[in-house]
Design a protein around this motif. Structure first.
Motif, PDB file in Angstrom:
ATOM      1  N   ILE A  18       6.835 -14.209  -6.795  1.00 44.47           N
ATOM      2  CA  ILE A  18       5.844 -13.621  -5.892  1.00 44.47           C
ATOM      3  C   ILE A  18       4.905 -12.719  -6.701  1.00 44.47           C
ATOM      4  O   ILE A  18       5.353 -11.880  -7.473  1.00 44.47           O
ATOM      5  N   GLY A  19       3.627 -12.908  -6.525  1.00 47.51           N
ATOM      6  CA  GLY A  19       2.676 -11.988  -7.128  1.00 47.51           C
ATOM      7  C   GLY A  19       2.614 -10.718  -6.301  1.00 47.51           C
ATOM      8  O   GLY A  19       2.550 -10.784  -5.071  1.00 47.51           O
ATOM      9  N   VAL A  20       2.642  -9.560  -6.953  1.00 50.36           N
ATOM     10  CA  VAL A  20       2.639  -8.274  -6.243  1.00 50.36           C
ATOM     11  C   VAL A  20       1.459  -7.435  -6.717  1.00 50.36           C
ATOM     12  O   VAL A  20       1.259  -7.247  -7.911  1.00 50.36           O
ATOM     13  N   LEU A  21       0.684  -6.940  -5.756  1.00 46.82           N
ATOM     14  CA  LEU A  21      -0.364  -5.974  -6.037  1.00 46.82           C
ATOM     15  C   LEU A  21      -0.063  -4.735  -5.206  1.00 46.82           C
ATOM     16  O   LEU A  21       0.094  -4.822  -3.991  1.00 46.82           O
ATOM     17  N   PHE A  22       0.074  -3.583  -5.869  1.00 47.47           N
ATOM     18  CA  PHE A  22       0.420  -2.372  -5.121  1.00 47.47           C
ATOM     19  C   PHE A  22      -0.424  -1.187  -5.553  1.00 47.47           C
ATOM     20  O   PHE A  22      -0.862  -1.092  -6.701  1.00 47.47           O
ATOM     21  N   THR A  23      -0.666  -0.302  -4.584  1.00 52.12           N
ATOM     22  CA  THR A  23      -1.302   0.983  -4.882  1.00 52.12           C
ATOM     23  C   THR A  23      -0.207   2.042  -4.886  1.00 52.12           C
ATOM     24  O   THR A  23       0.779   1.924  -4.162  1.00 52.12           O
ATOM     25  N   GLU A  24      -0.399   3.072  -5.682  1.00 55.87           N
ATOM     26  CA  GLU A  24       0.664   4.076  -5.787  1.00 55.87           C
ATOM     27  C   GLU A  24       0.133   5.335  -6.454  1.00 55.87           C
ATOM     28  O   GLU A  24      -0.647   5.267  -7.411  1.00 55.87           O
ATOM     29  N   HIS A  25       0.551   6.501  -5.933  1.00 53.65           N
ATOM     30  CA  HIS A  25       0.225   7.779  -6.561  1.00 53.65           C
ATOM     31  C   HIS A  25       1.349   8.267  -7.482  1.00 53.65           C
ATOM     32  O   HIS A  25       1.131   9.154  -8.302  1.00 53.65           O
ATOM     33  N   ASP A  26       2.542   7.708  -7.325  1.00 53.12           N
ATOM     34  CA  ASP A  26       3.674   8.088  -8.169  1.00 53.12           C
ATOM     35  C   ASP A  26       3.542   7.344  -9.503  1.00 53.12           C
ATOM     36  O   ASP A  26       3.845   6.164  -9.610  1.00 53.12           O
ATOM     37  N   MET A  27       3.093   8.050 -10.533  1.00 46.38           N
ATOM     38  CA  MET A  27       2.840   7.399 -11.811  1.00 46.38           C
ATOM     39  C   MET A  27       4.111   6.964 -12.524  1.00 46.38           C
ATOM     40  O   MET A  27       4.094   6.032 -13.322  1.00 46.38           O
ATOM     41  N   ASP A  28       5.238   7.619 -12.234  1.00 49.92           N
ATOM     42  CA  ASP A  28       6.499   7.150 -12.800  1.00 49.92           C
ATOM     43  C   ASP A  28       6.796   5.730 -12.304  1.00 49.92           C
ATOM     44  O   ASP A  28       7.214   4.865 -13.068  1.00 49.92           O
ATOM     45  N   ALA A  29       6.575   5.497 -11.015  1.00 53.63           N
ATOM     46  CA  ALA A  29       6.790   4.169 -10.439  1.00 53.63           C
ATOM     47  C   ALA A  29       5.826   3.157 -11.040  1.00 53.63           C
ATOM     48  O   ALA A  29       6.202   2.016 -11.348  1.00 53.63           O
ATOM     49  N   VAL A  30       4.583   3.564 -11.227  1.00 52.05           N
ATOM     50  CA  VAL A  30       3.573   2.661 -11.790  1.00 52.05           C
ATOM     51  C   VAL A  30       3.931   2.254 -13.209  1.00 52.05           C
ATOM     52  O   VAL A  30       3.991   1.068 -13.547  1.00 52.05           O
ATOM     53  N   PHE A  31       4.183   3.234 -14.075  1.00 56.21           N
ATOM     54  CA  PHE A  31       4.383   2.934 -15.479  1.00 56.21           C
ATOM     55  C   PHE A  31       5.735   2.280 -15.763  1.00 56.21           C
ATOM     56  O   PHE A  31       5.897   1.603 -16.765  1.00 56.21           O
ATOM     57  N   GLU A  32       6.702   2.464 -14.877  1.00 53.18           N
ATOM     58  CA  GLU A  32       7.999   1.834 -15.091  1.00 53.18           C
ATOM     59  C   GLU A  32       8.032   0.394 -14.603  1.00 53.18           C
ATOM     60  O   GLU A  32       8.696  -0.455 -15.215  1.00 53.18           O
ATOM     61  N   HIS A  33       7.309   0.079 -13.519  1.00 52.71           N
ATOM     62  CA  HIS A  33       7.492  -1.218 -12.875  1.00 52.71           C
ATOM     63  C   HIS A  33       6.303  -2.162 -12.952  1.00 52.71           C
ATOM     64  O   HIS A  33       6.471  -3.370 -12.767  1.00 52.71           O
ATOM     65  N   ALA A  34       5.107  -1.657 -13.190  1.00 54.75           N
ATOM     66  CA  ALA A  34       3.946  -2.542 -13.253  1.00 54.75           C
ATOM     67  C   ALA A  34       3.895  -3.280 -14.581  1.00 54.75           C
ATOM     68  O   ALA A  34       4.184  -2.708 -15.636  1.00 54.75           O
ATOM     69  N   ASP A  56       0.842  -1.191   0.000  1.00 61.62           N
ATOM     70  CA  ASP A  56       0.000   0.000   0.000  1.00 61.62           C
ATOM     71  C   ASP A  56       0.880   1.246   0.000  1.00 61.62           C
ATOM     72  O   ASP A  56       1.556   1.534   0.985  1.00 61.62           O
ATOM     73  N   GLU A  57       0.895   1.968  -1.116  1.00 55.26           N
ATOM     74  CA  GLU A  57       1.705   3.179  -1.274  1.00 55.26           C
ATOM     75  C   GLU A  57       3.158   2.929  -0.845  1.00 55.26           C
ATOM     76  O   GLU A  57       3.665   3.581   0.087  1.00 55.26           O
ATOM     77  N   PRO A  58       3.851   1.997  -1.485  1.00 52.20           N
ATOM     78  CA  PRO A  58       5.204   1.634  -1.024  1.00 52.20           C
ATOM     79  C   PRO A  58       6.224   2.761  -1.059  1.00 52.20           C
ATOM     80  O   PRO A  58       7.182   2.738  -0.289  1.00 52.20           O
ATOM     81  N   THR A  59       6.037   3.763  -1.917  1.00 50.07           N
ATOM     82  CA  THR A  59       7.028   4.840  -1.998  1.00 50.07           C
ATOM     83  C   THR A  59       6.587   6.125  -1.311  1.00 50.07           C
ATOM     84  O   THR A  59       7.269   7.143  -1.414  1.00 50.07           O
ATOM     85  N   ALA A  60       5.463   6.095  -0.598  1.00 52.51           N
ATOM     86  CA  ALA A  60       4.969   7.309   0.064  1.00 52.51           C
ATOM     87  C   ALA A  60       5.999   7.858   1.040  1.00 52.51           C
ATOM     88  O   ALA A  60       6.543   7.131   1.870  1.00 52.51           O
ATOM     89  N   GLY A  61       6.299   9.147   0.924  1.00 51.89           N
ATOM     90  CA  GLY A  61       7.224   9.801   1.836  1.00 51.89           C
ATOM     91  C   GLY A  61       8.695   9.602   1.513  1.00 51.89           C
ATOM     92  O   GLY A  61       9.554  10.112   2.236  1.00 51.89           O
ATOM     93  N   MET A  62       8.990   8.892   0.440  1.00 49.75           N
ATOM     94  CA  MET A  62      10.384   8.611   0.096  1.00 49.75           C
ATOM     95  C   MET A  62      10.931   9.624  -0.894  1.00 49.75           C
ATOM     96  O   MET A  62      10.194  10.191  -1.707  1.00 49.75           O
TER      97      MET A  62
END
Length: 255
Positions: A197-213, A170-176
């Motif tokens: 490992i299957g990973v499901l994550f929420t994130e507001h940082d779209m750079d992180a989303v589009f690069e790693h999902a 849940d928001e793994p990069t929040a505050g980083m």
């Protein structure tokens, strides 16, 4: 490849308020899936139902074909679901290694007691997990002394101590800081690929989303409105219309 996680018509209502409505999706081993959407879209409620913190009003959740709908967090964890939280939760006065050892104790079905010495319990396993997340050199430091980015990596080691087949983040990069975000997300993607490992994550940082999902799901008002590869989601007309002006897909997140 068979699905690791199957979610079927998941729903949660509070009186007349529908927080999550008819959400269905599947996730395979080694897949990294992002669940995005504005504040209030239902992401946390969805996560809390998968983790067992909230009982669904309707729907089914299966892990490797086993029904875990409505089970509590301890039972869900024992089935192979790990979780990290937006706000880190560690024992500040314990060492980094001891924090991991407490998680290993719980996974072994042994209750932690402040009168039980942790020094000799699963030292090698705890050290291996800290090495995996790049925190072995800080093993003897109190967790309260760590910088926020290091706390996030420690929390990941704690989650991995449960030997998860599914990891909810849940928001793994929040505050980083930006550099810390990159390190953590690359580590997460590497672990998913190498360990299946299957990973499901929420994130507001779209750079992180589009690069790693590998796949992105978009939630709005409790409903999934789009799912697909990052490239497809970038160009999805419905997503563009829903989030136009909020900056969720192009720049910083909105309020």
């Amino acid at each position: 490849m068979s699905a690791l996680l199957e979610v079927e018509n998941l729903a949660k209502s509070y009186g007349g308020v529908h927080a999550v409505r008819g959400v269905s999706f599947a996730l395979e081993p080694g897949e990294v899936v992002a669940l995005i959407g504005p504040n209030g879209a239902g992401k946390s409620t969805c996560f809390n139902m998968l983790n067992g913190q909230i009982r669904p009003s309707a729907g089914k959740v299966r892990l490797d074909g086993h029904d875990m709908t409505g089970l509590g967090p301890p039972e869900v964890s024992r089935l192979g679901v790990g979780r990290t939280f937006q706000i880190t939760a560690t024992f500040a006065t314990m060492t980094v290694r001891e924090n991991v050892q407490v998680s290993l104790l719980a996974q072994a079905g042994r209750a932690f007691s402040p009168w039980r010495r942790l020094a000799a319990f699963a030292v090698d396993r705890a050290t291996d997990l800290l090495e995996l997340v790049g925190m072995a050199e800080a093993a003897a430091r109190p967790a309260g002394e760590l910088a926020y980015g290091d706390l996030k990596r420690l929390e990941l080691a704690i989650a991995l101590a449960t030997s998860p087949r599914l990891l909810l983040m849940d928001e793994p990069t929040a505050g980083m800081a930006p550099g810390e975000r990159i390190i953590l997300m690359r580590l997460m993607a590497k672990l998913a690929k190498e360990k299946g490992i299957g990973v499901l994550f929420t994130e507001h940082d779209m750079d992180a989303v589009f690069e790693h999902a590998t796949r992105v799901m978009v939630l709005d008002r409790g409903q999934l409105i789009a799912t697909g590869t990052p490239a497809l989601i970038r160009e999805d007309a419905t997503v563009k219309a829903v989030y136009l002006g909020e900056g969720l897909l192009y720049g910083e997140p909105g309020p």
